[in-house]
Design a protein around this motif. Structure first.
Motif, PDB file in Angstrom:
ATOM      1  N   ASN A 578       3.551   5.560  -1.665  1.00 45.31           N
ATOM      2  CA  ASN A 578       4.293   4.349  -1.293  1.00 45.31           C
ATOM      3  C   ASN A 578       4.182   4.030   0.189  1.00 45.31           C
ATOM      4  O   ASN A 578       5.017   3.322   0.746  1.00 45.31           O
ATOM      5  CB  ASN A 578       5.756   4.520  -1.688  1.00 45.31           C
ATOM      6  CG  ASN A 578       5.917   4.768  -3.171  1.00 45.31           C
ATOM      7  OD1 ASN A 578       6.395   5.821  -3.588  1.00 45.31           O
ATOM      8  ND2 ASN A 578       5.475   3.817  -4.002  1.00 45.31           N
ATOM      9  N   GLU A 626      11.110   3.509  -4.865  1.00 38.26           N
ATOM     10  CA  GLU A 626       9.871   3.840  -4.147  1.00 38.26           C
ATOM     11  C   GLU A 626      10.077   3.780  -2.638  1.00 38.26           C
ATOM     12  O   GLU A 626       9.572   4.626  -1.887  1.00 38.26           O
ATOM     13  CB  GLU A 626       8.761   2.880  -4.582  1.00 38.26           C
ATOM     14  CG  GLU A 626       8.313   3.071  -6.024  1.00 38.26           C
ATOM     15  CD  GLU A 626       7.373   1.978  -6.492  1.00 38.26           C
ATOM     16  OE1 GLU A 626       7.238   0.977  -5.744  1.00 38.26           O
ATOM     17  OE2 GLU A 626       6.790   2.101  -7.573  1.00 38.26           O
ATOM     18  N   VAL A 659       3.485  -2.115  -7.192  1.00 35.68           N
ATOM     19  CA  VAL A 659       3.873  -0.834  -6.596  1.00 35.68           C
ATOM     20  C   VAL A 659       4.037  -1.084  -5.100  1.00 35.68           C
ATOM     21  O   VAL A 659       3.145  -1.622  -4.449  1.00 35.68           O
ATOM     22  CB  VAL A 659       2.828   0.254  -6.871  1.00 35.68           C
ATOM     23  CG1 VAL A 659       3.199   1.547  -6.137  1.00 35.68           C
ATOM     24  CG2 VAL A 659       2.716   0.495  -8.364  1.00 35.68           C
TER      25      VAL A 659
END
Length: 879
Positions: A578, A626, A659
């Motif tokens: 991340n 995340e 993401v």
């Protein structure tokens, strides 16, 4: 005595009658040409001739026409001058070096061009008028606009009854001394078509070469002739008649002046003239012969000319003698005289008296004939006037017919032009059909080729299916080895992390030249610009066949080389799923090269920039988890923890699977891990930088940067994920909603139906993180993560590879030859990255070209790509 004077008077009258008849008959004996000569201009013109007009037909060529005008000025013989000009409008107009028919142009363009032509015509005619004025002649002008110059000249001759016309016979260059007739088309047409009453002089180069004489038919007017001819003949008759009357008056004056002499001659020869009838006096014989000649002459039938003479003679006799004799004979005045009838019978010859009576009767008969002839003449003049009127009507009908003919010709011309246009369009259509036919044949050939290609592709597809099945079998075999490979990768990661602290930066990322950076961004094209930050502009580029994001330092940026070096030092050593991957840098331009993330920043998605769909609540919870994971990783780094210092949605990037990856470490700070008490918090004294709405209030007030500063920024981001509202005053709004039980109204409805229990729990967690008191903020690794991690599992997104949608492998992790994730990536001379084993096998099999471009490789050197290998290992470890 009175009777004795009569024979002499009669003889004198007869002699004058013969002379007048001879004068009157002179015109008829000479015939028509003599009358024409009387009408021609003389050197000293008569008053009637001074009123005549000589017309001079002149064209546009002033130099050539001026010679014709000068000839007319020198030979006008006192007549007035009128400049005659036929203006012929242009049927084609010059456009861009060529001439175009007026039917193909717009009406306003044609009218403007024709108006310019008319202005030029006026200027040319004014020049001719000035030439006449310089010669002392005041000239008039007559203009007409027609499509045919020669037809216009003929029409003006008819309309204005032009008797005298001078015009050019040919161009000056075609003149020769032997020329004796007109040569030009216009002159020949006018010579043949002009009416006969018009006399035309043809001039070339100032020289008179030919004259077309006018033709007059005397009194007899032909009805078929133009009206002007009848008028001219009438004028000729009037001229001749006035001349005859003048001669008759002169004869009467001579008679009156000679009467005393004759009376005196009679008194002297009284005995000889009036002897008895039986005597044979020679004078008596002469008188008898003359009387006999007079009787014979008076009995003749008079001609056209003699009729006028007889009429004039009868009028003279009636005025002088005959009336007196008639009154004596009828009223007895002669008998009432002093001489008695017996004396008369004794002194007068009976034969002479008989002849006098006959003469009186013949005089009366001649007077009656003259009166009848006068009636006939008046009737003839009336007939001539009627003929003139009918000829004029015929001329008008002829002009109308000519106008209709011109209209028909113009209509035919327009129809011809339209036909030409239709033929031209038909040719274009035919050409288009031919091209379409050729294209049809070409497409048919392409269809045949496509069918063959489809067959070949089907064969290749079957072969690919077989190859896929083989690869699937090999994948299953390799899957068995996966666990051992992952274990080995974990050991390698740990070993690489230990080596990272001591190895140089150049071992973990690539250095690029400014030329490569400029070429990959198309010279920093605005179409490739994807963002703007405090550091500078961000461009999307294709660098060494890899899609990347390039951040260029702006000259006026608040950051500089120090921030550049710091971000290089930190990101080149950090590896986390991340946290954004630093692919390389360009030191000469202070440029940073990152992996390219297609979905932009979290700020763009929260504001739905470019009409992108809003993020669902499950994705928002995953992004929060995340982000918390990346902050925990940064804060726990060894030997020094890292504080980001500028945490905000614009610095959180999203890849194709949404993401999240944390970026922009330009102002981050390292905090050493020391043995500190539990109540002590490490801090870094620095000047406050970052975005005000996400900045820790205590850091802003004291300048002390700690890990709790990132916790405050994280709390504001979490509130924005819940509500979708701007950061300004968001903590107060959420706190007010919780206190009043209105949290549902504050949640972002575009994210879907939030689970209220989880949403309320996240709201309390976010408010505790965004507490203004640093000591009241929770710890990320213990308190915050303990709340987010179960929610992440609840959303079904516990890992990146939980579903097929989330398990997409980054394209640059795949070897172009093996089509598998690379374990030992190397860069070849063509700039592409391959699996080391695959490229070595390619080169050892005898290939010296690039597997991707099929171009010859400059060399066979292989350069290990440590940065990519480290990123692949991190990704495999997280998955």
């Amino acid at each position: 005595m009175a009777v004795m004077e009569i024979p002499g008077a009669v003889n004198i009258i007869r002699y004058r009658e013969i002379d007048l008849a001879r004068l009157s008959l002179r015109g008829s004996m000479r015939g028509e040409p003599e009358i024409v000569q009387e009408l021609e201009p003389r050197t000293t013109p008569s008053p009637a001739l001074r009123e005549e007009m000589m017309y001079v037909a002149l064209g546009k060529d002033v130099k050539e026409s001026e010679k014709t005008l000068m000839w007319a000025l020198h030979n006008s013989r006192g007549m007035k001058i009128c400049v005659l000009h036929i203006h012929q409008p242009a049927q084609k107009i010059p456009v861009l070096g060529t001439k175009v028919a007026i039917s193909r142009l717009q009406e306003n363009q044609v009218n403007a061009y024709h108006e310019n032509e008319r202005q030029d015509m006026v200027k040319i005619i004014d020049k001719y008028i000035r030439v006449c004025e310089r010669s002392g002649v005041r000239a008039e002008k007559l203009c007409k606009e027609m499509d045919s110059i020669e037809k216009g000249i003929v029409q003006l001759i008819y309309e204005h009854e032009i008797k005298w016309l001078a015009m050019g016979a040919a161009a000056d260059k075609s003149y020769s001394r032997k020329m004796n007739e007109p040569k030009s088309k216009k002159a020949i047409h006018v010579r043949l078509e002009a009416p006969t009453f018009c006399q035309i002089w043809f001039i070339c180069k100032g020289n008179h070469i030919y004259t077309r004489e006018s033709k007059l038919d005397g009194i007899n007017i032909e009805v078929d002739s133009p009206p002007v001819q009848a008028s001219s003949n009438s004028e000729a008759v009037q001229t001749w008649r006035s001349r005859s009357l003048a001669e008759g008056e002169r004869g009467q004056m001579e008679l009156q002046s000679s009467a005393p002499n004759h009376r005196r001659f009679m008194s002297e020869n009284n005995g000889m003239h009036f002897s008895s009838p039986g005597r044979g006096s020679p004078h008596s014989n002469l008188n008898q012969e003359r009387n006999s000649d007079w009787d014979n002459q008076s009995r003749r039938t008079p001609s056209v000319g003699s009729r006028f003479s007889t009429c004039l003679s009868s009028e003279i006799i009636n005025d002088s003698i005959v009336n007196h004799l008639s009154s004596i004979h009828n009223h007895g005045e002669y008998r009432s005289s002093s001489v008695t009838s017996s004396a008369i019978d004794g002194n007068m010859d009976d034969e002479l008296y008989t002849r006098l009576e006959q003469f009186v009767e013949e005089a009366q008969s001649s007077q009656k004939e003259a009166y009848e002839e006068s009636l006939k003449r008046k009737k003839a003049e009336k007939d001539a006037i009627d003929a003139f009127r009918r000829a004029k009507e015929s001329n008008a009908m002829h002009a109308e017919e000519q106008r209709h003919r011109r209209e028909i010709e113009e209509a035919l011309s327009r129809a011809r032009e339209e036909a030409d246009n239709m033929i031209w369009q038909l040719r274009e259509v035919t050409e288009a059909l031919r091209v379409a036919e050729e294209q049809k044949l070409s497409l048919e050939h392409q269809i045949v080729d496509s069918d063959k290609m489809v067959e070949q592709l089907e064969q290749k597809m079957f072969a690919a299916v077989e190859l896929l099945q083989r690869y699937k079998k090999e994948r299953d075999e390799l899957q068995v080895e996966r666990d051992s490979v992952l274990k080995a990768a974990e050991d390698l990661r740990k070993r690489r992390a230990e080596e990272a602290s001591s190895s140089s930066v150049s071992q973990f990322f690539s250095e690029f030249s400014f030329f490569e950076i400029e070429e990959s961004t198309a010279h920093f094209s605005q179409t490739l610009k994807i963002g703007e930050g405090g550091y500078g502009s961000i461009y999307r580029g294709d660098l060494r066949h890899t899609q990347v994001a390039i951040k260029m330092l702006h000259p006026n940026s608040s950051q500089g080389p120090f921030e550049f070096q710091q971000e290089v030092n930190i990101l080149s050593k950090l590896r986390h799923p991340n946290i954004i991957t630093l692919v390389g840098a360009c030191p000469e331009a202070w440029a940073l090269v990152y992996e390219y993330l297609s979905n932009g920043s979290l700020e763009d998605r929260l504001t739905c920039r470019n009409n992108t769909p809003p993020l669902p609540w499950k994705t928002r919870i995953r992004i929060a988890a995340e982000l918390c994971s990346s902050l925990i990783f940064l804060h726990s780094c060894r030997p020094e923890g890292i504080v980001h210092g500028d945490l905000k949605p614009a610095n959180v990037l999203l890849d194709g699977n949404f993401v999240s990856k944390l970026s922009d470490f330009g102002i981050c700070r390292k905090l050493p891990h020391e043995e500190l008490s539990e109540n002590t918090t490490l801090c870094w004294m620095t000047e406050p930088k970052g975005t005000l709405l996400y900045m820790d209030p205590e850091f802003l007030a004291t300048g002390e940067l700690t890990s709790k500063s990132d916790v405050y920024s994280f709390g504001i981001i979490l509130l924005r994920l819940l509500t979708g509202r701007p950061a300004l005053g968001i903590a107060k709004e959420v706190q007010y909603a919780l206190d009043n039980g209105n949290l549902k109204d504050l949640l972002d409805p575009t994210a879907g139906d939030w689970p209220f229990v989880q949403a309320k729990q996240l709201a309390h967690l976010a408010l505790s993180c965004a507490d203004k008191n640093r000591g009241s903020r929770p710890e990320l690794d213990s308190e915050v993560w303990r709340v987010l991690e179960p929610m992440k599992r609840f959303c079904g997104v516990s890992s990146i590879l939980d579903s097929e949608e989330q398990s997409q492998i980054p394209a640059y992790f795949i070897c172009p030859i093996f089509q598998e994730i690379m374990q030992d990536p190397v860069v070849a001379a063509d700039g592409f990255t391959y699996e080391s084993e695959a490229l070595k096998g390619w080169l050892e099999s005898g290939h010296d070209t690039s597997p991707m471009t099929n171009l010859k490789l400059p060399n066979s050197d292989l350069v290990p790509n440590h940065t990519l290998r480290s990123a692949i290992q991190e990704w495999l470890h997280q998955s």
